[in-house]
Design a protein around this motif. Structure first.
Motif, PDB file in Angstrom:
ATOM      1  N   LEU A  10       0.863  -1.174   0.000  1.00 43.06           N
ATOM      2  CA  LEU A  10       0.000   0.000   0.000  1.00 43.06           C
ATOM      3  C   LEU A  10       0.901   1.225   0.000  1.00 43.06           C
ATOM      4  N   ASN A  11       0.629   2.164  -0.889  1.00 43.67           N
ATOM      5  CA  ASN A  11       1.465   3.363  -0.983  1.00 43.67           C
ATOM      6  C   ASN A  11       0.853   4.506  -0.192  1.00 43.67           C
ATOM      7  N   ILE A  12       1.698   5.147   0.560  1.00 44.80           N
ATOM      8  CA  ILE A  12       1.223   6.285   1.358  1.00 44.80           C
ATOM      9  C   ILE A  12       2.067   7.491   1.011  1.00 44.80           C
ATOM     10  N   LEU A  13       1.346   8.617   0.744  1.00 40.26           N
ATOM     11  CA  LEU A  13       2.075   9.867   0.564  1.00 40.26           C
ATOM     12  C   LEU A  13       2.009  10.604   1.899  1.00 40.26           C
ATOM     13  N   LEU A  14       3.158  10.795   2.483  1.00 44.13           N
ATOM     14  CA  LEU A  14       3.234  11.429   3.802  1.00 44.13           C
ATOM     15  C   LEU A  14       3.707  12.862   3.619  1.00 44.13           C
ATOM     16  N   VAL A  15       2.814  13.833   4.006  1.00 47.03           N
ATOM     17  CA  VAL A  15       3.148  15.252   3.811  1.00 47.03           C
ATOM     18  C   VAL A  15       3.437  15.861   5.207  1.00 47.03           C
ATOM     19  N   GLU A  16       4.668  16.214   5.422  1.00 47.61           N
ATOM     20  CA  GLU A  16       5.058  16.664   6.786  1.00 47.61           C
ATOM     21  C   GLU A  16       6.287  17.549   6.656  1.00 47.61           C
ATOM     22  N   GLN A  21       9.540  14.445  12.593  1.00 48.39           N
ATOM     23  CA  GLN A  21       8.195  13.867  12.678  1.00 48.39           C
ATOM     24  C   GLN A  21       7.961  12.943  11.482  1.00 48.39           C
ATOM     25  N   ALA A  22       8.410  13.402  10.338  1.00 47.74           N
ATOM     26  CA  ALA A  22       8.226  12.618   9.113  1.00 47.74           C
ATOM     27  C   ALA A  22       8.928  11.275   9.246  1.00 47.74           C
ATOM     28  N   GLU A  23      10.157  11.311   9.738  1.00 42.10           N
ATOM     29  CA  GLU A  23      10.944  10.079   9.870  1.00 42.10           C
ATOM     30  C   GLU A  23      10.299   9.125  10.872  1.00 42.10           C
ATOM     31  N   GLN A  24       9.782   9.701  11.917  1.00 38.17           N
ATOM     32  CA  GLN A  24       9.156   8.882  12.969  1.00 38.17           C
ATOM     33  C   GLN A  24       7.947   8.124  12.394  1.00 38.17           C
ATOM     34  N   LEU A  25       7.133   8.860  11.670  1.00 35.64           N
ATOM     35  CA  LEU A  25       5.939   8.268  11.102  1.00 35.64           C
ATOM     36  C   LEU A  25       6.306   7.258  10.004  1.00 35.64           C
ATOM     37  N   ARG A  26       7.302   7.636   9.226  1.00 32.62           N
ATOM     38  CA  ARG A  26       7.741   6.731   8.150  1.00 32.62           C
ATOM     39  C   ARG A  26       8.215   5.399   8.765  1.00 32.62           C
ATOM     40  N   TYR A  27       8.949   5.513   9.869  1.00 31.28           N
ATOM     41  CA  TYR A  27       9.474   4.316  10.519  1.00 31.28           C
ATOM     42  C   TYR A  27       8.327   3.387  10.945  1.00 31.28           C
ATOM     43  N   ILE A  28       7.303   3.988  11.571  1.00 27.83           N
ATOM     44  CA  ILE A  28       6.156   3.197  12.027  1.00 27.83           C
ATOM     45  C   ILE A  28       5.476   2.510  10.838  1.00 27.83           C
ATOM     46  N   LEU A  38       7.652  10.720   0.792  1.00 26.95           N
ATOM     47  CA  LEU A  38       7.618  11.919   1.620  1.00 26.95           C
ATOM     48  C   LEU A  38       7.473  13.186   0.806  1.00 26.95           C
ATOM     49  N   ALA A  39       6.669  14.159   1.355  1.00 24.49           N
ATOM     50  CA  ALA A  39       6.615  15.500   0.767  1.00 24.49           C
ATOM     51  C   ALA A  39       6.703  16.502   1.887  1.00 24.49           C
ATOM     52  N   GLY A  40       7.434  17.642   1.696  1.00 26.23           N
ATOM     53  CA  GLY A  40       7.692  18.611   2.777  1.00 26.23           C
ATOM     54  C   GLY A  40       6.552  19.587   2.966  1.00 26.23           C
ATOM     55  N   ASN A  41       5.628  19.749   2.010  1.00 23.23           N
ATOM     56  CA  ASN A  41       4.461  20.617   2.167  1.00 23.23           C
ATOM     57  C   ASN A  41       3.422  20.283   1.093  1.00 23.23           C
ATOM     58  N   GLY A  42       2.303  21.043   1.095  1.00 17.44           N
ATOM     59  CA  GLY A  42       1.188  20.760   0.182  1.00 17.44           C
ATOM     60  C   GLY A  42       1.600  20.850  -1.292  1.00 17.44           C
ATOM     61  N   LYS A  43       2.386  21.886  -1.580  1.00 14.21           N
ATOM     62  CA  LYS A  43       2.787  22.086  -2.969  1.00 14.21           C
ATOM     63  C   LYS A  43       3.573  20.914  -3.497  1.00 14.21           C
ATOM     64  N   GLN A  44       4.563  20.519  -2.710  1.00 13.50           N
ATOM     65  CA  GLN A  44       5.393  19.361  -3.108  1.00 13.50           C
ATOM     66  C   GLN A  44       4.521  18.134  -3.302  1.00 13.50           C
ATOM     67  N   ALA A  45       3.533  17.981  -2.400  1.00 17.27           N
ATOM     68  CA  ALA A  45       2.647  16.824  -2.482  1.00 17.27           C
ATOM     69  C   ALA A  45       1.903  16.810  -3.815  1.00 17.27           C
ATOM     70  N   LEU A  46       1.379  18.008  -4.208  1.00 15.30           N
ATOM     71  CA  LEU A  46       0.628  18.083  -5.463  1.00 15.30           C
ATOM     72  C   LEU A  46       1.512  17.749  -6.668  1.00 15.30           C
ATOM     73  N   GLU A  47       2.791  18.185  -6.534  1.00 18.55           N
ATOM     74  CA  GLU A  47       3.770  17.856  -7.580  1.00 18.55           C
ATOM     75  C   GLU A  47       3.854  16.346  -7.730  1.00 18.55           C
ATOM     76  N   ILE A  48       4.040  15.681  -6.597  1.00 18.70           N
ATOM     77  CA  ILE A  48       4.204  14.224  -6.606  1.00 18.70           C
ATOM     78  C   ILE A  48       2.947  13.558  -7.170  1.00 18.70           C
ATOM     79  N   LEU A  49       1.758  14.120  -6.756  1.00 16.62           N
ATOM     80  CA  LEU A  49       0.489  13.510  -7.168  1.00 16.62           C
ATOM     81  C   LEU A  49       0.223  13.584  -8.682  1.00 16.62           C
ATOM     82  N   ARG A  50       0.982  14.410  -9.331  1.00 18.99           N
ATOM     83  CA  ARG A  50       0.833  14.487 -10.805  1.00 18.99           C
ATOM     84  C   ARG A  50       1.171  13.146 -11.456  1.00 18.99           C
TER      85      ARG A  50
END
Ligand SMILES: Nc1ncnc2c1ncn2[C@@H]1O[C@H](COP(=O)(O)OP(=O)(O)OP(=O)(O)O)[C@@H](O)[C@H]1O
Ligand SMILES: [Mg+2]
Length: 618
Positions: A10-16, A21-28, A38-50
């Motif tokens: 299952l693929n998860i896009l984690l925006v943080e 915090q990102a690493e902690q969640l990724r580890y879990i 991983l994406a550092g903010n909303g904009k980056q996330a939208l980029e990835i979602l393309r």
């Protein structure tokens, strides 16, 4: 549990925006087999979602450039992305968070800090529901007014239900946590109570200990003051004793001379003459004075004594009749001998004196009728008894107690009773030497005295005498009262007091002895050398300059082993024994002595074949 799709993950896009915090969640998530981008903010996330379509988007809310709400809204508005579930990471501390989440079309919430199990169950729940509702779509919009603001919510029913459920779940979860925390707090509280209880107990015990220590210190202070007072009193008695002893010694020698010459003069005059009467007056006054000096010497413990091992019950029994006569008929004398009395070592004549003095005092304290109780018993002094009384010595004692129903004494009187010449009696009725004598006698025999008295409640004197573990001494025979005369035997007299030397020489010559006189040990030795064969007895003073009497006797015995020796002294000293006790086999005549006593003593030594009896000081 592991989540897998057809291609297994299952693929998860984690925006943080926070890398930690990102690493902690990724580890879990990766631990549970999710694949995380991983994406550092909303904009980056939208980029990835393309180019990449994840199964779920998990996004933080507060981020630079584009926040979580904005990202969610954008995802919902794009045809290609709008069915991707979005989870908002929030604190849910404000109800507006939920409304805003609904408004932007978020599917679920998770809260920080992340609880691993909770997070995973939330994902599972979300994904399963999405699967189930794949085909259900019911678009509708609703206006919500909340907290002074209007919100238009287009989320479908099921989405709202999800959000509500997740909110409820969240609340439930927090409640559980709260309960847990509460339980822990309670436990801590109970523990705290235990700690407080333990600490209180500790404090109480420390407090009690402190109290004990304080009392102990107070007791020690009191004891110290008491011991100091006792020491002071003992020192005072000692110095008074030295003074009294010194004066009495000088007086004794002078009285010997007065008595001796008066006696000799009396022998020379007609018994009926007035001169004879005058001389008898001189004699009787001198004898009375002798009694006083004796008492002073006894107080000063300078009286030469000849202690014997005695059964006190027997000794007291022998005195009862005399004591009854002494106290008169108005006073009842009760005598209660104690059982299993051990022997004591005391000069019997001093024992007589002691009891007589105590009984006379008791008699004088009783006005009219009354009672005197004499008792004997055993007592043991243990170390703890000595703590507050410096006078006591550990050991077994025979106690002789003399109690009366008399007037008793005030404290200030009690403090002085043992001092010589202290008396409350009228002039001519008491010299104040009775108890001083008792004190001297008891201390000379290593004993001590205990007095209990109160005004109007009588007085009890308890005399403690150390027990003696040797055979009781059998009584010596006494003289027959006839003056014993010599048969020309030679007596060498050594005495540094010229008057005594002259007097004693005169006495012995009158008794029929041949006399050699020396006023010093040196002179005595030279006389002894010249008259080697004809000296039968050495009569010597004990304390002399040059050499003491005992050493002189030893030197003379070396020259003449047969020579007998009689010491004369009114004063005990270290030469005899620290306690004034005469060593075994030594003979002594106490000064002052009468011609008759001297005659008996000299006769006893020169004419008895058997070992002569020990000297007495009477
Ligand atoms: N049993 C007693 N009851 C009340 N007071 C006593 C008793 N024994 C002694 N005292 C008091 O102690 C004082 C001193 O006694 P102590 O025997 O030394 O001298 P004294 O009796 O006065 O004279 P002395 O004995 O020389 O004739 C007495 O004067 C009396 O005040
Ligand atoms: Mg008295």
């Amino acid at each position: 549990m592991y989540f897998q799709t057809e291609d297994n993950y299952l693929n998860i896009l984690l925006v943080e925006d926070s890398p930690t915090q990102a690493e902690q969640l990724r580890y879990i998530l990766e631990k549970r087999n999710f694949r995380v981008t991983l994406a550092g903010n909303g904009k980056q996330a939208l980029e990835i979602l393309r180019e990449f379509r994840p199964n779920v988007v998990i996004t933080d809310v507060v981020m630079p450039e584009m926040d979580g709400y904005e990202l969610c809204r954008t995802i919902r508005s794009r045809e290609k992305l709008k069915d991707i579930p979005v989870i908002l990471v929030t604190t849910l501390s404000d109800p507006t968070d939920v409304i805003r989440g609904l408004e932007v079309g978020a599917n679920n919430f998770i809260t920080k800090p992340y609880d691993e199990r909770y997070l995973v169950s939330r994902l599972q729940y979300l994904i399963t529901n999405m699967e189930l509702r794949k085909d259900l779509t019911a678009e509708m919009g609703i206006n919500v007014y909340f907290s002074g603001k209007n919100y238009f919510i287009t989320a479908e029913r099921l989405q709202i239900l999800d959000l509500l459920l997740s909110t409820y779940e969240n609340a439930y979860h927090q409640n559980c946590e709260l309960l847990n925390a509460q339980k822990k707090l309670q436990e801590l509280n109970e523990h705290l109570e235990d700690i407080v209880r333990a600490r209180t107990a500790e404090l109480l015990s420390a407090n009690a200990q402190l109290k004990i220590e304080l009392q102990e210190r107070l007791r020690a202070e009191e004891e110290k003051t008491k011991l100091q007072a006792q020491l002071h009193q003992a020192q005072r008695m000692e110095s008074v004793g030295r003074l009294a002893g010194g004066v009495a010694h000088d007086y004794n020698n002078m009285l010997s001379v007065i008595l001796g010459y008066a006696q000799m003069a009396l022998d020379k005059v007609e018994p009926d003459s007035t001169l004879s009467e005058d001389l008898r007056e001189i004699l009787s006054a001198a004898e009375r004075s002798t009694r006083i000096t004796r008492q002073l010497l006894t107080f000063a413990r300078k009286q030469t004594i000849v202690p014997q091992v005695l059964d006190l019950n027997e000794t007291v029994q022998g005195m009862i009749n005399m004591l009854k006569r002494l106290i008169g008929e108005d006073i009842t004398l009760n005598w209660r001998p104690g059982p299993q009395l051990q022997p004591v070592k005391i000069d019997p004549s001093q024992m007589d004196q002691l009891l007589a003095n105590l009984c006379v005092n008791a008699r004088d304290a009783i006005v009219g009728v009354g009672m005197i109780d004499i008792e004997t018993s055993m007592a043991t002094i243990r170390p703890e008894d000595c703590a507050d009384n410096a006078e006591l010595v550990v050991g077994d004692y025979v106690v002789i107690s003399v109690g009366d129903t008399g007037c008793g004494m005030e404290k200030d009187v009690q403090e002085k009773i043992f001092e010589p010449f202290f008396t409350t009696k009228a002039v001519g009725h008491g010299t104040g030497l009775g108890l001083s004598t008792v004190y001297g006698i008891v201390h000379q025999h290593n004993g001590f005295i205990n007095v209990v008295s109160a005004p109007g409640r009588g007085t009890t004197f308890k005399i403690f005498l150390p027990t003696q573990h040797s055979e009781i001494t059998t009584k010596e025979g006494t003289g027959n009262g006839v003056t014993q005369r010599g048969q020309g035997q030679t007596v060498l007299i050594v005495e540094d007091d010229e008057a005594i030397l002259k007097l004693t020489g005169q006495m012995l010559r009158n008794l029929g002895y041949s006399v050699l006189s020396a006023n010093s040990p040196g002179k005595a030795l030279s006389i002894a050398r010249e008259n080697l064969q004809s000296i039968d007895l050495l009569l010597t003073d004990v304390i002399m300059p040059e050499m003491n009497g005992r050493d002189l006797a030893e030197l003379l015995a070396a020259i003449h082993p047969e020579i007998k020796c009689l010491f004369m002294s009114g004063y005990s000293s270290n030469i005899i024994d620290g306690q004034g006790m005469l060593g075994k086999g030594l003979h002594l005549i106490a000064k002052p002595f009468t011609a008759k006593k001297l005659a008996a003593k000299v006769h006893e030594l020169l004419d008895s074949k058997a070992a002569p009896p020990a000297a007495t000081n009477n």
